[in-house]
Design a protein around this motif. Structure first.
Motif, PDB file in Angstrom:
ATOM      1  N   MET A 188       0.816  -1.237   0.176  1.00 24.22           N
ATOM      2  CA  MET A 188       0.119  -0.012   0.145  1.00 24.22           C
ATOM      3  C   MET A 188       0.913   1.202  -0.049  1.00 24.22           C
ATOM      4  O   MET A 188       0.590   2.236  -0.503  1.00 24.22           O
ATOM      5  N   ARG A 189       2.213   1.436   0.704  1.00 26.13           N
ATOM      6  CA  ARG A 189       2.802   2.395   0.602  1.00 26.13           C
ATOM      7  C   ARG A 189       3.484   2.407  -0.755  1.00 26.13           C
ATOM      8  O   ARG A 189       3.467   3.590  -1.136  1.00 26.13           O
ATOM      9  N   ARG A 190       3.822   1.413  -1.373  1.00 22.00           N
ATOM     10  CA  ARG A 190       4.326   1.593  -2.830  1.00 22.00           C
ATOM     11  C   ARG A 190       2.995   2.115  -3.690  1.00 22.00           C
ATOM     12  O   ARG A 190       3.417   3.068  -4.616  1.00 22.00           O
ATOM     13  N   ASN A 191       1.897   1.699  -3.447  1.00 23.63           N
ATOM     14  CA  ASN A 191       0.760   2.226  -4.367  1.00 23.63           C
ATOM     15  C   ASN A 191       0.346   3.787  -3.880  1.00 23.63           C
ATOM     16  O   ASN A 191       0.253   4.521  -4.799  1.00 23.63           O
ATOM     17  N   VAL A 199      -6.508  15.379 -11.104  1.00 24.23           N
ATOM     18  CA  VAL A 199      -5.449  15.413 -10.092  1.00 24.23           C
ATOM     19  C   VAL A 199      -5.561  15.120  -8.840  1.00 24.23           C
ATOM     20  O   VAL A 199      -5.206  14.431  -8.211  1.00 24.23           O
ATOM     21  N   ALA A 200      -6.755  15.873  -8.345  1.00 22.21           N
ATOM     22  CA  ALA A 200      -7.340  15.736  -6.955  1.00 22.21           C
ATOM     23  C   ALA A 200      -7.634  14.384  -6.716  1.00 22.21           C
ATOM     24  O   ALA A 200      -7.451  13.832  -5.715  1.00 22.21           O
ATOM     25  N   ALA A 201      -8.631  13.756  -7.745  1.00 18.20           N
ATOM     26  CA  ALA A 201      -9.184  12.398  -7.541  1.00 18.20           C
ATOM     27  C   ALA A 201      -7.923  11.476  -7.446  1.00 18.20           C
ATOM     28  O   ALA A 201      -7.757  10.521  -6.449  1.00 18.20           O
ATOM     29  N   ILE A 202      -6.842  11.645  -8.338  1.00 20.27           N
ATOM     30  CA  ILE A 202      -5.506  10.584  -7.986  1.00 20.27           C
ATOM     31  C   ILE A 202      -5.064  11.046  -6.643  1.00 20.27           C
ATOM     32  O   ILE A 202      -4.495   9.885  -6.060  1.00 20.27           O
ATOM     33  N   ALA A 203      -4.976  12.141  -6.317  1.00 18.72           N
ATOM     34  CA  ALA A 203      -4.219  12.579  -4.902  1.00 18.72           C
ATOM     35  C   ALA A 203      -5.021  11.775  -3.868  1.00 18.72           C
ATOM     36  O   ALA A 203      -4.494  11.255  -2.909  1.00 18.72           O
ATOM     37  N   ASP A 204      -6.333  12.057  -3.967  1.00 20.81           N
ATOM     38  CA  ASP A 204      -7.295  11.201  -3.165  1.00 20.81           C
ATOM     39  C   ASP A 204      -7.021   9.728  -2.923  1.00 20.81           C
ATOM     40  O   ASP A 204      -7.008   9.248  -1.835  1.00 20.81           O
ATOM     41  N   VAL A 205      -6.888   9.155  -4.095  1.00 22.22           N
ATOM     42  CA  VAL A 205      -6.453   7.734  -3.927  1.00 22.22           C
ATOM     43  C   VAL A 205      -5.153   7.632  -3.339  1.00 22.22           C
ATOM     44  O   VAL A 205      -4.888   6.578  -2.470  1.00 22.22           O
ATOM     45  N   ALA A 245      -5.798   7.724   0.224  1.00 21.35           N
ATOM     46  CA  ALA A 245      -6.655   6.498   0.827  1.00 21.35           C
ATOM     47  C   ALA A 245      -5.719   5.200   1.015  1.00 21.35           C
ATOM     48  O   ALA A 245      -5.601   4.640   1.878  1.00 21.35           O
ATOM     49  N   PHE A 246      -4.538   5.223   0.048  1.00 26.54           N
ATOM     50  CA  PHE A 246      -3.545   3.989   0.396  1.00 26.54           C
ATOM     51  C   PHE A 246      -2.524   4.409   1.566  1.00 26.54           C
ATOM     52  O   PHE A 246      -2.364   3.520   2.111  1.00 26.54           O
ATOM     53  N   GLY A 247      -2.466   5.720   1.726  1.00 25.81           N
ATOM     54  CA  GLY A 247      -1.668   6.294   3.028  1.00 25.81           C
ATOM     55  C   GLY A 247      -2.771   5.750   4.345  1.00 25.81           C
ATOM     56  O   GLY A 247      -2.033   5.330   5.293  1.00 25.81           O
ATOM     57  N   GLN A 248      -3.879   5.771   4.266  1.00 25.06           N
ATOM     58  CA  GLN A 248      -4.694   5.512   5.186  1.00 25.06           C
ATOM     59  C   GLN A 248      -4.793   3.964   5.497  1.00 25.06           C
ATOM     60  O   GLN A 248      -4.828   3.594   6.727  1.00 25.06           O
TER      61      GLN A 248
END
Length: 133
Positions: free
Chosen positions: A44-47, A68-74, A77-80
């Motif tokens: 998930m960190r790599r993602n 760009v905002a949607a990609i950043a949100d993804v 989410a991976f970070g969470q």
């Protein structure tokens, strides 16, 4: 990985050897969970890093800011998920340690009794026989 441990009310499934085996299985399950959570956290960190890089490249390419905002949100989410995995790893480590202590205490308390009972050729009373009612 789902494995249930037999639980019963009779002496066979709750005898000394059976309980040591259950505590060992619990330790192994906690260790397996710790390993799986660690691998998931790494993936998930790599993602998350890849999503952040993609968001940066998309912004540099003047992609629509909403995308760009949607990609950043993804990426967020991976970070969470990484944070959740780390909490799961902590819980699994605590469970492994607790199972280890429980097993050690069980062996210290009942190991000598079990050794004496198994060394004797005399037939032993069933568990609970000597309890006063």
């Amino acid at each position: 990985m789902t494995q249930t441990l037999p639980v019963g009310a009779d002496g066979a499934t709750n005898g000394y050897i059976a309980l040591v085996a259950k505590f060992t299985a619990l330790q192994k399950a906690a260790n397996g969970l710790l390993d799986e959570a660690e691998l998931l956290a790494q993936r998930m960190r790599r993602n998350a890093d890849a999503a952040t890089t993609l968001a940066d490249l998309s912004a540099a390419a003047h992609v629509d800011p909403a995308h760009v905002a949607a990609i950043a949100d993804v990426g967020n989410a991976f970070g969470q998920v990484v944070g959740g995995c780390k909490r799961l790893m902590s819980a699994a480590d605590t469970m492994h340690t607790a199972a280890s202590h429980l097993k050690q205490e069980h062996q210290a308390e009942y190991g000598p009794i079990h050794a004496a009972v198994t060394a004797s050729r005399a037939r032993q009373a069933k568990p609970g026989f000597y309890q006063q009612t």
